[in-house]
Design a protein around this motif. Structure first.
Motif, PDB file in Angstrom:
ATOM      1  N   GLU A 144      41.136  17.031  28.716  1.00 38.97           N
ATOM      2  CA  GLU A 144      40.875  16.225  27.527  1.00 38.97           C
ATOM      3  C   GLU A 144      39.608  15.394  27.695  1.00 38.97           C
ATOM      4  OE1 GLU A 144      41.501  15.085  23.664  1.00 38.97           O
ATOM      5  OE2 GLU A 144      42.545  16.609  24.850  1.00 38.97           O
ATOM      6  N   MET A 145      39.362  14.888  28.905  1.00 36.39           N
ATOM      7  CA  MET A 145      38.152  14.094  29.146  1.00 36.39           C
ATOM      8  C   MET A 145      36.893  14.931  28.937  1.00 36.39           C
ATOM      9  SD  MET A 145      37.181  11.846  32.531  1.00 36.39           S
ATOM     10  CE  MET A 145      37.429  13.245  33.604  1.00 36.39           C
ATOM     11  N   ALA A 146      36.932  16.206  29.424  1.00 36.64           N
ATOM     12  CA  ALA A 146      35.775  17.073  29.231  1.00 36.64           C
ATOM     13  C   ALA A 146      35.611  17.458  27.772  1.00 36.64           C
ATOM     14  CB  ALA A 146      35.927  18.327  30.091  1.00 36.64           C
ATOM     15  N   ARG A 147      36.730  17.595  27.058  1.00 41.66           N
ATOM     16  CA  ARG A 147      36.650  17.944  25.646  1.00 41.66           C
ATOM     17  C   ARG A 147      35.991  16.812  24.858  1.00 41.66           C
ATOM     18  NH1 ARG A 147      39.673  21.714  23.057  1.00 41.66           N
ATOM     19  NH2 ARG A 147      41.092  21.804  24.852  1.00 41.66           N
ATOM     20  N   ARG A 148      36.408  15.556  25.138  1.00 42.45           N
ATOM     21  CA  ARG A 148      35.828  14.422  24.421  1.00 42.45           C
ATOM     22  C   ARG A 148      34.351  14.243  24.743  1.00 42.45           C
ATOM     23  NH1 ARG A 148      40.565   9.813  25.240  1.00 42.45           N
ATOM     24  NH2 ARG A 148      42.200  10.883  23.986  1.00 42.45           N
ATOM     25  N   ALA A 149      33.992  14.508  26.020  1.00 50.55           N
ATOM     26  CA  ALA A 149      32.589  14.355  26.427  1.00 50.55           C
ATOM     27  C   ALA A 149      31.728  15.554  26.057  1.00 50.55           C
ATOM     28  CB  ALA A 149      32.512  14.119  27.937  1.00 50.55           C
ATOM     29  N   GLY A 150      32.353  16.623  25.542  1.00 57.51           N
ATOM     30  CA  GLY A 150      31.589  17.818  25.173  1.00 57.51           C
ATOM     31  C   GLY A 150      31.048  18.570  26.363  1.00 57.51           C
ATOM     32  N   ILE A 151      31.781  18.560  27.476  1.00 61.30           N
ATOM     33  CA  ILE A 151      31.319  19.235  28.701  1.00 61.30           C
ATOM     34  C   ILE A 151      31.691  20.705  28.624  1.00 61.30           C
ATOM     35  CG2 ILE A 151      31.571  19.374  31.198  1.00 61.30           C
ATOM     36  CD1 ILE A 151      32.095  16.380  31.210  1.00 61.30           C
ATOM     37  N   GLU A 152      30.729  21.573  28.813  1.00 60.36           N
ATOM     38  CA  GLU A 152      30.938  23.014  28.861  1.00 60.36           C
ATOM     39  C   GLU A 152      30.205  23.574  30.075  1.00 60.36           C
ATOM     40  OE1 GLU A 152      31.293  24.122  24.099  1.00 60.36           O
ATOM     41  OE2 GLU A 152      29.455  24.567  25.190  1.00 60.36           O
ATOM     42  N   GLY A 153      30.632  24.761  30.508  1.00 59.53           N
ATOM     43  CA  GLY A 153      29.934  25.397  31.623  1.00 59.53           C
ATOM     44  C   GLY A 153      30.841  26.308  32.409  1.00 59.53           C
ATOM     45  N   ARG A 154      30.390  26.622  33.633  1.00 57.04           N
ATOM     46  CA  ARG A 154      31.100  27.566  34.492  1.00 57.04           C
ATOM     47  C   ARG A 154      31.381  26.909  35.838  1.00 57.04           C
ATOM     48  NH1 ARG A 154      28.291  33.266  35.266  1.00 57.04           N
ATOM     49  NH2 ARG A 154      28.845  33.306  33.047  1.00 57.04           N
ATOM     50  N   VAL A 155      32.596  27.019  36.302  1.00 64.21           N
ATOM     51  CA  VAL A 155      33.019  26.482  37.601  1.00 64.21           C
ATOM     52  C   VAL A 155      33.270  27.664  38.535  1.00 64.21           C
ATOM     53  CG1 VAL A 155      34.717  25.114  38.845  1.00 64.21           C
ATOM     54  CG2 VAL A 155      34.063  24.459  36.511  1.00 64.21           C
ATOM     55  N   THR A 156      32.616  27.648  39.705  1.00 69.90           N
ATOM     56  CA  THR A 156      32.760  28.725  40.687  1.00 69.90           C
ATOM     57  C   THR A 156      33.603  28.228  41.851  1.00 69.90           C
ATOM     58  OG1 THR A 156      30.603  29.624  40.067  1.00 69.90           O
ATOM     59  CG2 THR A 156      31.537  30.356  42.154  1.00 69.90           C
ATOM     60  N   VAL A 157      34.645  28.985  42.177  1.00 69.56           N
ATOM     61  CA  VAL A 157      35.560  28.638  43.265  1.00 69.56           C
ATOM     62  C   VAL A 157      35.489  29.734  44.322  1.00 69.56           C
ATOM     63  CG1 VAL A 157      37.940  28.106  43.897  1.00 69.56           C
ATOM     64  CG2 VAL A 157      37.075  27.445  41.635  1.00 69.56           C
ATOM     65  N   GLN A 158      35.319  29.326  45.582  1.00 67.80           N
ATOM     66  CA  GLN A 158      35.262  30.268  46.709  1.00 67.80           C
ATOM     67  C   GLN A 158      36.529  30.099  47.547  1.00 67.80           C
ATOM     68  OE1 GLN A 158      31.943  29.690  49.387  1.00 67.80           O
ATOM     69  NE2 GLN A 158      31.891  31.858  49.908  1.00 67.80           N
ATOM     70  N   PHE A 159      37.087  31.225  48.037  1.00 62.85           N
ATOM     71  CA  PHE A 159      38.357  31.168  48.753  1.00 62.85           C
ATOM     72  C   PHE A 159      38.490  32.403  49.635  1.00 62.85           C
ATOM     73  CE2 PHE A 159      38.734  32.880  44.528  1.00 62.85           C
ATOM     74  CZ  PHE A 159      39.385  34.080  44.698  1.00 62.85           C
ATOM     75  N   ILE A 160      39.631  32.458  50.384  1.00 63.72           N
ATOM     76  CA  ILE A 160      39.957  33.590  51.256  1.00 63.72           C
ATOM     77  C   ILE A 160      41.225  34.249  50.716  1.00 63.72           C
ATOM     78  CG2 ILE A 160      40.570  34.323  53.592  1.00 63.72           C
ATOM     79  CD1 ILE A 160      37.734  33.333  53.428  1.00 63.72           C
ATOM     80  N   VAL A 161      41.154  35.578  50.566  1.00 65.41           N
ATOM     81  CA  VAL A 161      42.341  36.363  50.225  1.00 65.41           C
ATOM     82  C   VAL A 161      42.894  36.921  51.541  1.00 65.41           C
ATOM     83  CG1 VAL A 161      43.256  38.305  48.934  1.00 65.41           C
ATOM     84  CG2 VAL A 161      41.391  36.919  47.960  1.00 65.41           C
ATOM     85  N   ASN A 162      44.097  36.465  51.908  1.00 61.03           N
ATOM     86  CA  ASN A 162      44.648  36.886  53.190  1.00 61.03           C
ATOM     87  C   ASN A 162      45.284  38.274  53.105  1.00 61.03           C
ATOM     88  OD1 ASN A 162      47.051  36.471  51.876  1.00 61.03           O
ATOM     89  ND2 ASN A 162      47.581  34.606  52.995  1.00 61.03           N
ATOM     90  N   GLU A 163      45.953  38.670  54.193  1.00 59.56           N
ATOM     91  CA  GLU A 163      46.520  40.022  54.251  1.00 59.56           C
ATOM     92  C   GLU A 163      47.672  40.218  53.259  1.00 59.56           C
ATOM     93  OE1 GLU A 163      45.989  37.951  56.668  1.00 59.56           O
ATOM     94  OE2 GLU A 163      45.137  38.889  58.451  1.00 59.56           O
ATOM     95  N   GLN A 164      48.282  39.137  52.810  1.00 61.40           N
ATOM     96  CA  GLN A 164      49.365  39.229  51.826  1.00 61.40           C
ATOM     97  C   GLN A 164      48.880  39.062  50.396  1.00 61.40           C
ATOM     98  OE1 GLN A 164      49.641  37.085  54.594  1.00 61.40           O
ATOM     99  NE2 GLN A 164      50.711  38.718  55.724  1.00 61.40           N
ATOM    100  N   GLY A 165      47.567  38.882  50.191  1.00 56.79           N
ATOM    101  CA  GLY A 165      47.034  38.725  48.843  1.00 56.79           C
ATOM    102  C   GLY A 165      47.111  37.310  48.320  1.00 56.79           C
ATOM    103  N   LYS A 166      47.377  36.325  49.190  1.00 56.80           N
ATOM    104  CA  LYS A 166      47.449  34.936  48.778  1.00 56.80           C
ATOM    105  C   LYS A 166      46.078  34.270  48.947  1.00 56.80           C
ATOM    106  CE  LYS A 166      51.855  35.271  47.988  1.00 56.80           C
ATOM    107  NZ  LYS A 166      52.409  35.231  46.590  1.00 56.80           N
ATOM    108  N   VAL A 167      45.896  33.168  48.206  1.00 53.82           N
ATOM    109  CA  VAL A 167      44.622  32.429  48.246  1.00 53.82           C
ATOM    110  C   VAL A 167      44.711  31.346  49.305  1.00 53.82           C
ATOM    111  CG1 VAL A 167      43.036  30.958  46.947  1.00 53.82           C
ATOM    112  CG2 VAL A 167      44.107  32.938  45.841  1.00 53.82           C
ATOM    113  N   GLU A 168      43.673  31.249  50.157  1.00 47.19           N
ATOM    114  CA  GLU A 168      43.599  30.218  51.181  1.00 47.19           C
ATOM    115  C   GLU A 168      42.214  29.558  51.133  1.00 47.19           C
ATOM    116  OE1 GLU A 168      44.297  31.940  54.956  1.00 47.19           O
ATOM    117  OE2 GLU A 168      46.418  32.437  54.581  1.00 47.19           O
TER     118      GLU A 168
END
Length: 217
Positions: A144-168
């Motif tokens: 809601e804070m970003a909506r009121r401030a008119g913030i738009e864009g792209r967020v990039t998240v980096q992570f590890i996919v382990n042997e079970q397919g989970k995010v670490e």
């Protein structure tokens, strides 16, 4: 009429003036004649000029000194080393007393080797997001804070996919603020993947996803 007799004083005065003028004229004529005769009789004097001394200048030819190169250095004379030279070994005194209680000088421990990365960046079969990006994008809530401030864009998240397919070890490497970074991080941590494969076995793979935040008009 009565004839007036002339005064002798008047006659003397008049004759004196006449005599004076005549004397001046005669003296002037005499001076002019004397000067003219003097100029004509004296021959013109010739002034002898000293001859100017002529100075002759000779061109001096500068001689150039020829530098002779130094002689080449003499080659070193080889010195023969005798083959039968005996090298004395250092004698080690084994009878020296050892103090076991004294602190021993030990070499410092070797530096700890950095742990090698236990994940791959590129594998034969990369991980696949279950449900696709549409499902992941639909699970993201717009702050809601970003909506009121008119913030738009792209967020990039980096992570590890382990042997079970989970995010670490998920972390935002590119954010836009306004609460969007936190929402993207939550959505990625809940995602499930098909693990990456390398030589027929599942391995840990580094992966990254970008989530878009766009306001609807």
């Amino acid at each position: 009429m009565r004839n007036e007799r002339k005064s002798p004083k008047a006659d003397l005065k008049r004759s004196y003036t006449v005599y004076l003028e005549a004397g001046l004229i005669i003296a002037l004529l005499f001076m002019i004649t004397a000067v003219k005769v003097t100029i004509e009789t004296e021959p013109p004097q010739v002034i002898a000029l000293d001859e100017q001394e002529v100075v002759e200048m000779e061109e001096v030819i500068q001689t150039k000194q020829i530098e002779t190169p130094p002689p080449p250095p003499r080659p070193p004379v080889p010195v023969e080393v005798p083959n039968d030279e005996i090298i004395e070994d250092e004698m080690i005194d084994l009878d020296a007393e050892l103090d076991m209680d004294a602190p021993m000088d030990l070499p410092p421990p070797p530096p700890e080797e950095e742990e090698e990365e236990d994940f791959f960046v590129v594998v034969e079969q990369m991980p696949e997001l279950k449900g696709g990006m549409a499902k992941l994008q639909g699970s993201v809530k717009y702050p809601e804070m970003a909506r009121r401030a008119g913030i738009e864009g792209r967020v990039t998240v980096q992570f590890i996919v382990n042997e079970q397919g989970k995010v670490e070890n998920a972390q935002v490497v590119r954010g836009i603020g306004g609460g969007c970074d936190e929402e993207a991080l939550k959505a990625v941590q809940k995602a499930s993947f098909t693990p990456g494969m390398q030589r027929g076995r599942p391995v840990r793979v580094q992966y990254a996803l970008s989530i878009n935040f766009r306001l609807e008009n």
